[in-house]
Motif scaffolding. Structure first.
Motif, PDB file in Angstrom:
ATOM      1  N   ASP A 182       1.021  -1.135  -0.403  1.00  0.00           N
ATOM      2  CA  ASP A 182       0.388  -0.014   0.214  1.00  0.00           C
ATOM      3  C   ASP A 182       1.138   1.550  -0.272  1.00  0.00           C
ATOM      4  OD1 ASP A 182      -2.823   1.224  -0.357  1.00  0.00           O
ATOM      5  OD2 ASP A 182      -2.341   1.561   2.602  1.00  0.00           O
ATOM      6  N   LYS A 183       0.298   2.533  -0.545  1.00  0.00           N
ATOM      7  CA  LYS A 183       1.183   2.919  -0.720  1.00  0.00           C
ATOM      8  C   LYS A 183       2.675   3.712  -1.683  1.00  0.00           C
ATOM      9  CE  LYS A 183      -1.963   5.837   2.063  1.00  0.00           C
ATOM     10  NZ  LYS A 183      -1.573   6.351   2.998  1.00  0.00           N
ATOM     11  N   VAL A 184       3.178   2.107  -2.312  1.00  0.00           N
ATOM     12  CA  VAL A 184       4.646   2.141  -2.540  1.00  0.00           C
ATOM     13  C   VAL A 184       4.399   1.573  -3.351  1.00  0.00           C
ATOM     14  CG1 VAL A 184       6.117   0.870  -2.090  1.00  0.00           C
ATOM     15  CG2 VAL A 184       5.477   1.465   0.010  1.00  0.00           C
ATOM     16  N   GLY A 185       3.910   0.292  -4.003  1.00  0.00           N
ATOM     17  CA  GLY A 185       4.023  -0.078  -5.682  1.00  0.00           C
ATOM     18  C   GLY A 185       3.932  -1.623  -5.413  1.00  0.00           C
ATOM     19  N   LEU A 186       4.197  -1.702  -6.743  1.00  0.00           N
ATOM     20  CA  LEU A 186       4.663  -3.853  -6.781  1.00  0.00           C
ATOM     21  C   LEU A 186       5.546  -4.271  -7.211  1.00  0.00           C
ATOM     22  CD1 LEU A 186       2.269  -6.535  -8.261  1.00  0.00           C
ATOM     23  CD2 LEU A 186       3.054  -5.375 -10.254  1.00  0.00           C
ATOM     24  N   TRP A 187       5.760  -5.364  -5.850  1.00  0.00           N
ATOM     25  CA  TRP A 187       7.328  -6.359  -5.888  1.00  0.00           C
ATOM     26  C   TRP A 187       6.983  -7.126  -6.178  1.00  0.00           C
ATOM     27  CZ3 TRP A 187      11.347  -3.443  -3.554  1.00  0.00           C
ATOM     28  CH2 TRP A 187      11.137  -2.581  -2.564  1.00  0.00           C
ATOM     29  N   ALA A 188       8.038  -8.190  -6.284  1.00  0.00           N
ATOM     30  CA  ALA A 188       8.444  -9.153  -7.411  1.00  0.00           C
ATOM     31  C   ALA A 188       9.170  -9.868  -6.509  1.00  0.00           C
ATOM     32  CB  ALA A 188       8.795  -8.913  -8.154  1.00  0.00           C
ATOM     33  N   TYR A 189       9.293 -10.947  -5.644  1.00  0.00           N
ATOM     34  CA  TYR A 189       9.586 -11.441  -5.254  1.00  0.00           C
ATOM     35  C   TYR A 189      10.096 -13.512  -5.630  1.00  0.00           C
ATOM     36  CZ  TYR A 189       9.230  -8.629  -0.988  1.00  0.00           C
ATOM     37  OH  TYR A 189       9.125  -8.124  -0.348  1.00  0.00           O
ATOM     38  N   ASN A 190      11.261 -13.596  -5.199  1.00  0.00           N
ATOM     39  CA  ASN A 190      10.966 -15.222  -6.000  1.00  0.00           C
ATOM     40  C   ASN A 190      10.822 -15.953  -5.425  1.00  0.00           C
ATOM     41  OD1 ASN A 190      12.536 -17.631  -6.713  1.00  0.00           O
ATOM     42  ND2 ASN A 190      14.322 -17.558  -5.837  1.00  0.00           N
ATOM     43  N   ALA A 191       9.280 -16.558  -6.078  1.00  0.00           N
ATOM     44  CA  ALA A 191       8.449 -17.576  -6.205  1.00  0.00           C
ATOM     45  C   ALA A 191       9.352 -19.332  -5.325  1.00  0.00           C
ATOM     46  CB  ALA A 191       7.021 -17.995  -6.236  1.00  0.00           C
ATOM     47  N   GLU A 192      10.427 -19.250  -5.748  1.00  0.00           N
ATOM     48  CA  GLU A 192      10.795 -20.540  -5.583  1.00  0.00           C
ATOM     49  C   GLU A 192      11.381 -20.663  -4.234  1.00  0.00           C
ATOM     50  OE1 GLU A 192      11.463 -23.700  -7.897  1.00  0.00           O
ATOM     51  OE2 GLU A 192       9.539 -23.094  -8.084  1.00  0.00           O
ATOM     52  N   ALA A 193      10.946 -21.849  -3.269  1.00  0.00           N
ATOM     53  CA  ALA A 193      11.743 -21.960  -2.325  1.00  0.00           C
ATOM     54  C   ALA A 193      12.915 -22.038  -2.336  1.00  0.00           C
ATOM     55  CB  ALA A 193      10.623 -22.989  -1.905  1.00  0.00           C
ATOM     56  N   GLU A 194      13.222 -22.613  -3.167  1.00  0.00           N
ATOM     57  CA  GLU A 194      14.148 -23.559  -3.505  1.00  0.00           C
ATOM     58  C   GLU A 194      15.936 -22.374  -4.045  1.00  0.00           C
ATOM     59  OE1 GLU A 194      15.398 -25.855  -1.588  1.00  0.00           O
ATOM     60  OE2 GLU A 194      14.699 -27.515  -1.614  1.00  0.00           O
ATOM     61  N   GLY A 195      15.448 -21.349  -4.324  1.00  0.00           N
ATOM     62  CA  GLY A 195      15.451 -19.742  -5.233  1.00  0.00           C
ATOM     63  C   GLY A 195      16.114 -19.078  -4.077  1.00  0.00           C
ATOM     64  N   VAL A 196      17.349 -18.171  -4.351  1.00  0.00           N
ATOM     65  CA  VAL A 196      17.546 -17.255  -3.546  1.00  0.00           C
ATOM     66  C   VAL A 196      16.624 -16.127  -3.040  1.00  0.00           C
ATOM     67  CG1 VAL A 196      19.859 -15.216  -2.961  1.00  0.00           C
ATOM     68  CG2 VAL A 196      20.239 -17.539  -3.816  1.00  0.00           C
ATOM     69  N   PRO A 197      16.385 -16.047  -1.796  1.00  0.00           N
ATOM     70  CA  PRO A 197      15.505 -14.917  -1.694  1.00  0.00           C
ATOM     71  C   PRO A 197      15.981 -13.435  -2.275  1.00  0.00           C
ATOM     72  CG  PRO A 197      15.920 -16.081   0.136  1.00  0.00           C
ATOM     73  CD  PRO A 197      17.171 -16.469  -0.848  1.00  0.00           C
ATOM     74  N   GLU A 198      15.059 -13.286  -3.060  1.00  0.00           N
ATOM     75  CA  GLU A 198      15.867 -12.017  -3.491  1.00  0.00           C
ATOM     76  C   GLU A 198      13.726 -10.807  -4.277  1.00  0.00           C
ATOM     77  OE1 GLU A 198      17.800 -12.648  -7.403  1.00  0.00           O
ATOM     78  OE2 GLU A 198      15.907 -13.704  -8.232  1.00  0.00           O
ATOM     79  N   ARG A 199      14.467  -9.612  -4.843  1.00  0.00           N
ATOM     80  CA  ARG A 199      12.874  -8.769  -4.643  1.00  0.00           C
ATOM     81  C   ARG A 199      13.304  -7.351  -5.390  1.00  0.00           C
ATOM     82  NH1 ARG A 199      10.301  -5.344   0.488  1.00  0.00           N
ATOM     83  NH2 ARG A 199      12.430  -3.907   0.768  1.00  0.00           N
TER      84      ARG A 199
END
Length: 546
Positions: A182-199
């Protein structure tokens, strides 16, 4: 209510790649009263309102109803209809619903357990194995990822997302979880649990305004899987330290009993672990920060025949040696200094005379080759050769039969050089970092088959494993990932540091050999790192190997 342009961009262009031409026209019948809608391939709709979940035909007439005060609709194709999820707002649980378009029926399935927080957003994700996952998000950003397979509802991991998230959707093809803050925007995160966490932030500003109808397009067809996926057959108990702890495995074969093999694994915060083929921890030798380990059996040191494990010790930049008895019991057997500043990886070599040599590397690219010796009282290392690569190495493996060393330069690729201590250290590139091998280059092992020998290399950057011929011209035979084994409750592997492979007969599923892989992210549920066991027969079948 007509969805806004930004809503249609969010839910159509970014999420499915589909079109929302129908959403711009007036919605028919009961569809016009919906708070959330999903398009169906027969022209009908799945809708939510205060009375429940409705299956509507193209004219907006109700075909079936499920009475529940529901929010957060999402769905994926399944059979002759779909699998949908909605949140039961009274029970604070997510309820899967089977949508049968042919029969015109809605069937409530076993709900997900209620999370320890109020649900502000929920959405589905379908991975490359075609397993459906559910994300649930709290107002304060707490979130959980669950998988759904038949009646199974298993927690995969916990994660942190932005606070005040009202909506989420997953882009299956891009393997991204999209959430609006809210009031910031649209984020994309890694949906793969086995992947490196990132956004990453895809779009700034408000994305969905209060009171707008949310209209979901029918999900686009999933992107075809480009890498084979094999399932692990077993896993070890987690190491006793959290964070980046487990590193490199080695395999000891019991000549008297194929099923009595031992898996050695390093914990670089603690020492050396010994497991059986069921993954049970049998020994923990708390000898300090061990990094890489390797095993050779029936070698001659100081006139004695021994089975030996050797590891690099990062506390004092030394090499540690361990004896392995006929029952697979491991005991410390000595150590010697190297003079290196940042000791890192290592691998062993059994030359033609039956002795034992070790290649030790440093983060600066230096390699030292030692002959392991003993005077009957203590073991030591006699330096035979030095050479260097241009940047940080780690993983290496020696083909004893052909006296070849394969070594990984993490950012550049795999090199080979003669393993003979009296030979010139002339390096030749086997496979460079690129589309097939994604940095970092980490663990590697050799499989000696009846018809062919293979080099297996961890492609850490894309969580896969490259298999190529171990003889020039080193033809690439394919790559694979390790996915979920849901029947056994085992997650896949990712960000692998070390691996080992053997063609020995270990019985059962490992009659044609086994691959042991360090897993950088233990899931299903979250926990300290561990090692996964893969049957070589599964790899050979997936890649059509000889």
């Amino acid at each position: 209510m007509k969805p806004s342009l930004i809503t249609r961009i969010l839910l159509s262009a970014l999420l499915s790649g589909g079109a929302l031409a129908n959403a711009a026209a007036p919605l028919p019948g009961l569809a016009a009263k919906a708070s959330e809608l999903a398009m169906l391939p027969d022209g009908g709709w799945l809708s939510l309102d205060k009375q429940g979940v409705h299956l509507l035909d193209a004219s907006g007439k109700e075909r079936a109803r499920l009475k529940v005060r529901a929010k957060h609709l999402d769905l994926r194709p399944q059979g002759n209809g779909a699998i949908a999820v909605v949140m039961d707002a009274n029970a604070e649980q997510v309820l899967p619903v089977r949508v049968d378009l042919q029969a015109g029926a809605l069937t409530a399935l076993a709900p997900f357990p209620a999370p320890p927080f109020g649900i502000e957003a929920a959405c589905l994700y379908r991975d490359a194995q075609q397993i459906d996952h559910l994300f649930v998000v709290a107002k304060d950003g707490q979130a959980e990822q669950w998988l759904m397979h038949g009646e199974q509802r298993q927690l995969v991991r916990k994660l942190a997302l932005p606070p005040h998230t009202k909506h989420c959707r997953a882009d299956d093809a891009a393997q991204q979880l999209l959430v609006n803050e809210d009031k910031v925007g649209l984020w994309a995160y890694n949906a793969e649990a086995e992947g490196v966490p990132e956004r990453k932030l895809l779009k700034r500003g408000d994305t969905i305004k209060k009171g707008e109808a949310i209209v979901l397009p029918w999900p686009a067809a999933a992107t075809p899987v480009t890498k084979a996926i094999v399932q692990p057959r077993a896993q070890t108990e987690p190491v006793a330290r959290t964070g980046d702890a487990a590193d490199d495995p080695a395999i000891w074969r019991n000549p008297a009993d194929p099923t009595g093999a031992r898996i050695l694994g390093t914990n670089k915060k603690q020492g050396l672990l010994v497991y059986n083929l069921a993954g049970k921890e049998l020994q923990l030798l708390e000898v300090g920060r061990l990094n890489n380990v390797d095993v050779r059996q029936n070698v001659t040191i100081g006139g004695r025949k021994l089975d030996v494990a050797v590891a690099t010790q990062r506390d004092d930049n030394s090499v540690m040696l361990f004896a392995i008895d006929s029952q697979g019991v491991v005991t410390p057997a000595g150590a010697f200094p190297t003079g290196l500043d940042n000791i890192y990886g290592m691998c062993l070599y059994r030359p033609a005379d039956g002795g034992l040599e070790a290649f030790i590397n440093d983060k600066d690219g230096s390699f030292l080759q030692y002959r392991i010796e003993s005077d009957g009282k203590a073991m030591s290392g006699k330096l035979l050769r030095r050479f260097k690569v241009g940047s940080q190495p780690e993983g290496c493996v020696v083909d004893d039969r052909n006296h070849r060393l394969f070594l990984g330069e993490e950012k550049r690729g795999v090199w080979t050089v003669s393993a003979r201590g009296d030979a010139p250290a002339k390096l030749s590139m086997v496979v460079p970092v690129g589309p097939q091998l994604v940095a970092d280059v980490e663990g590697m092992g050799l499989y000696h088959g009846d018809k062919a020998d293979y080099l297996v290399v961890s492609s850490q950057g894309d969580n896969s494993y490259l298999v190529l011929d171990a003889q020039a011209p080193y033809r690439v035979r394919g790559s694979f990932r390790v996915g979920y084994n849901l029947a056994a409750g085992i997650d896949g592997t990712s960000e692998t540091d070390g691996l080992e492979v053997s063609s020995a007969n270990f019985g059962g599923p490992y009659a044609k050999g086994m691959l042991v892989i360090q897993d950088g992210y233990k899931r299903l549920p979250d926990g300290p790192q561990n090692f996964k066991y893969v049957a070589w027969e599964d790899v050979a079948k997936a890649l059509k190997l000889d």
